[in-house]
Write a protein that holds these residues in place. Structure first.
Motif, PDB file in Angstrom:
ATOM      1  N   PRO A   1      53.190  28.279  21.138  1.00 21.97           N
ATOM      2  CA  PRO A   1      53.896  27.099  20.644  1.00 21.97           C
ATOM      3  C   PRO A   1      55.327  27.097  21.171  1.00 21.97           C
ATOM      4  O   PRO A   1      55.834  28.124  21.616  1.00 21.97           O
TER       5      PRO A   1
ATOM      6  N   PRO B   1      50.839  21.678  12.210  1.00 15.77           N
ATOM      7  CA  PRO B   1      50.360  21.013  13.423  1.00 15.77           C
ATOM      8  C   PRO B   1      50.546  19.503  13.282  1.00 15.77           C
ATOM      9  O   PRO B   1      50.317  18.949  12.212  1.00 15.77           O
TER      10      PRO B   1
ATOM     11  N   HIS C   1      52.429  21.596  19.773  1.00 16.74           N
ATOM     12  CA  HIS C   1      52.623  22.590  18.714  1.00 16.74           C
ATOM     13  C   HIS C   1      54.064  23.099  18.756  1.00 16.74           C
ATOM     14  O   HIS C   1      54.406  23.927  19.585  1.00 16.74           O
TER      15      HIS C   1
ATOM     16  N   PRO D   1      46.731  28.488  18.182  1.00 18.54           N
ATOM     17  CA  PRO D   1      47.194  27.146  18.576  1.00 18.54           C
ATOM     18  C   PRO D   1      46.883  26.140  17.466  1.00 18.54           C
ATOM     19  O   PRO D   1      45.768  26.124  16.936  1.00 18.54           O
ATOM     20  N   ASP D   2      47.857  25.358  17.126  1.00 13.59           N
ATOM     21  CA  ASP D   2      47.701  24.325  16.103  1.00 13.59           C
ATOM     22  C   ASP D   2      47.231  24.852  14.757  1.00 13.59           C
ATOM     23  O   ASP D   2      46.507  24.159  14.030  1.00 13.59           O
TER      24      ASP D   2
END
Lengths: 228, 228
Positions: free
Chosen positions: A10, A83, A90, B51-52
């Motif tokens: 991110p 998110p 992100h 991620p996310d």
DNA sequence: ACAAAAGTGTTGTTCCTACACCCATGA
DNA sequence: TCATGGGTGTAGGAACAACACTTTTGT
């Protein structure tokens, strides 16, 4: 020159909530965005964390870019990473809040910000990203902490009258405080130094005080509890 | 499959400080590292943020991996990002602390951890990375918050005796508390529900209580202040 | 009957709250 | 001398702190 990693990462940014006290109003420094996303909406000052930069240093950097002021009180607030909070991907934002004394310090208009302004907390426009949520959290933290730690003095000029200190607490906490009892309480703590008197006021001049940080730290060592 | 970005990015991890109360001892769950860096030293449970993934969700994921427990109280503590805190590069760690009730819940040995153990706070070994600093901050936060928010109940079983509650505060705060005055104070708050009595104890059985969350939230709406 | 922990009565002191009043200055 | 904000006295009640005492259970 691209940077390549084995796993996705991110982005990390720092956002700063800068509070200032102007008379009876608590204000916050916001910037009107000149680009998408959220073009024209107001946002907190902030930016990406540089490689190998300390987070608090990044907060100070943003603070100085917008106000020109150094050595300001900052404290980490919270880290936001939901998110979707930034449509570009992100993005994790470490938020800091700062307390600044608007009376003593000249705020320079920021060079890179089209439109930076001090806005009253009671008259806020729509904010970009999740910055409303961040700001709400900052206010909550300020309200919670100001009663148990001597943060308030950061918002006041070096020398201040008792009534200014009281006004500060009334503004931040949103309550009325009895003058007599407030003075008694603060006086009992013995954390203020006398610093002369007001001059040229059309009423009995107030004694001015400064916050005696050394004395405060001395007291803290022996189990003293600051509490308003 | 590499991931490429225009600007360099730090890694982001989540570390979790898991506190549990065992009798009169406050304990923390630590993991002995099986790899370099800091091989064989003890470390906080943690790992990379997916991620996310929400940060708090990552904390819950780590917590569940190590303890098998769901629905545990977690709260964000602080974000650590000092350059050099991880020898492998720029790693920013968002720390969460969790309070768990060791009496009710069966802690499963983690599958991927060679050696996870509950260690007394008073008998800590050397910790990896800056985890000592993180743990110290967690203890400070716990001590500071437990007096003003009903966090302590998270460490106790569903039903508990007054003496257990008192013991909890004595352990966390590191002070002795007068039994009579403690009871009076808690009783005045009216946030406990009676839940029967102890049985089969070789002394007068204690009345058991549970924390009445609904009532607490009701009271909070009308300006009530929890304080020990 | 005794040990052990649960639970209560009470008292002196300190702190909190509310309200009324006096003081010093410039206009 | 008046308006304005600065600053103080005091009294009733609530909260705190300390200590001794009574109660209920299993052994």
């Amino acid at each position: 020159m691209p940077y390549t990693y084995k796993y996705p990462r991110p982005s990390v940014t720092v956002d700063v909530i800068i509070f200032g006290l102007k008379g009876k109003d608590l204000k916050v420094l916001l910037i009107q965005r000149s680009n998408d996303p959220f073009k024209d909406l107001w946002a907190l000052p902030g930016g990406f964390v540089d490689p190998d930069e300390e987070l608090e240093e990044a907060a100070h950097r943003e603070l100085e870019e917008e106000t020109g002021a150094k050595g300001i009180f900052v404290e980490q607030l919270y880290t936001f990473g939901k998110p979707g909070r930034d449509p570009r991907g992100h993005v994790i934002s470490v938020a800091y809040f700062a307390l600044i004394n608007l009376a003593d310090i000249k705020i320079k208009p920021a060079s890179d910000a089209k439109d930076a302004q001090w806005l009253k907390l009671t008259e806020l426009p729509k904010l970009a990203f999740d910055h409303k949520e961040i700001l709400d959290k900052a206010i909550e933290r300020l309200r919670g902490k100001v009663r148990y730690q001597p943060l308030g003095f950061e918002l006041l000029p070096e020398k201040f009258a008792f009534s200014q200190l009281q006004q500060l607490y009334e503004t931040v906490l949103g309550v009325e405080i009895n003058k007599r009892n407030f003075r008694t309480k603060i006086n009992k703590m013995k954390i203020l130094k006398e610093e002369g008197q007001q001059t040229e006021v059309a009423h009995r001049p107030a004694v001015l005080y400064s916050f005696d940080k050394d004395k405060y730290e001395e007291l803290m060592k022996s189990g003293f509890n600051f509490e308003i």
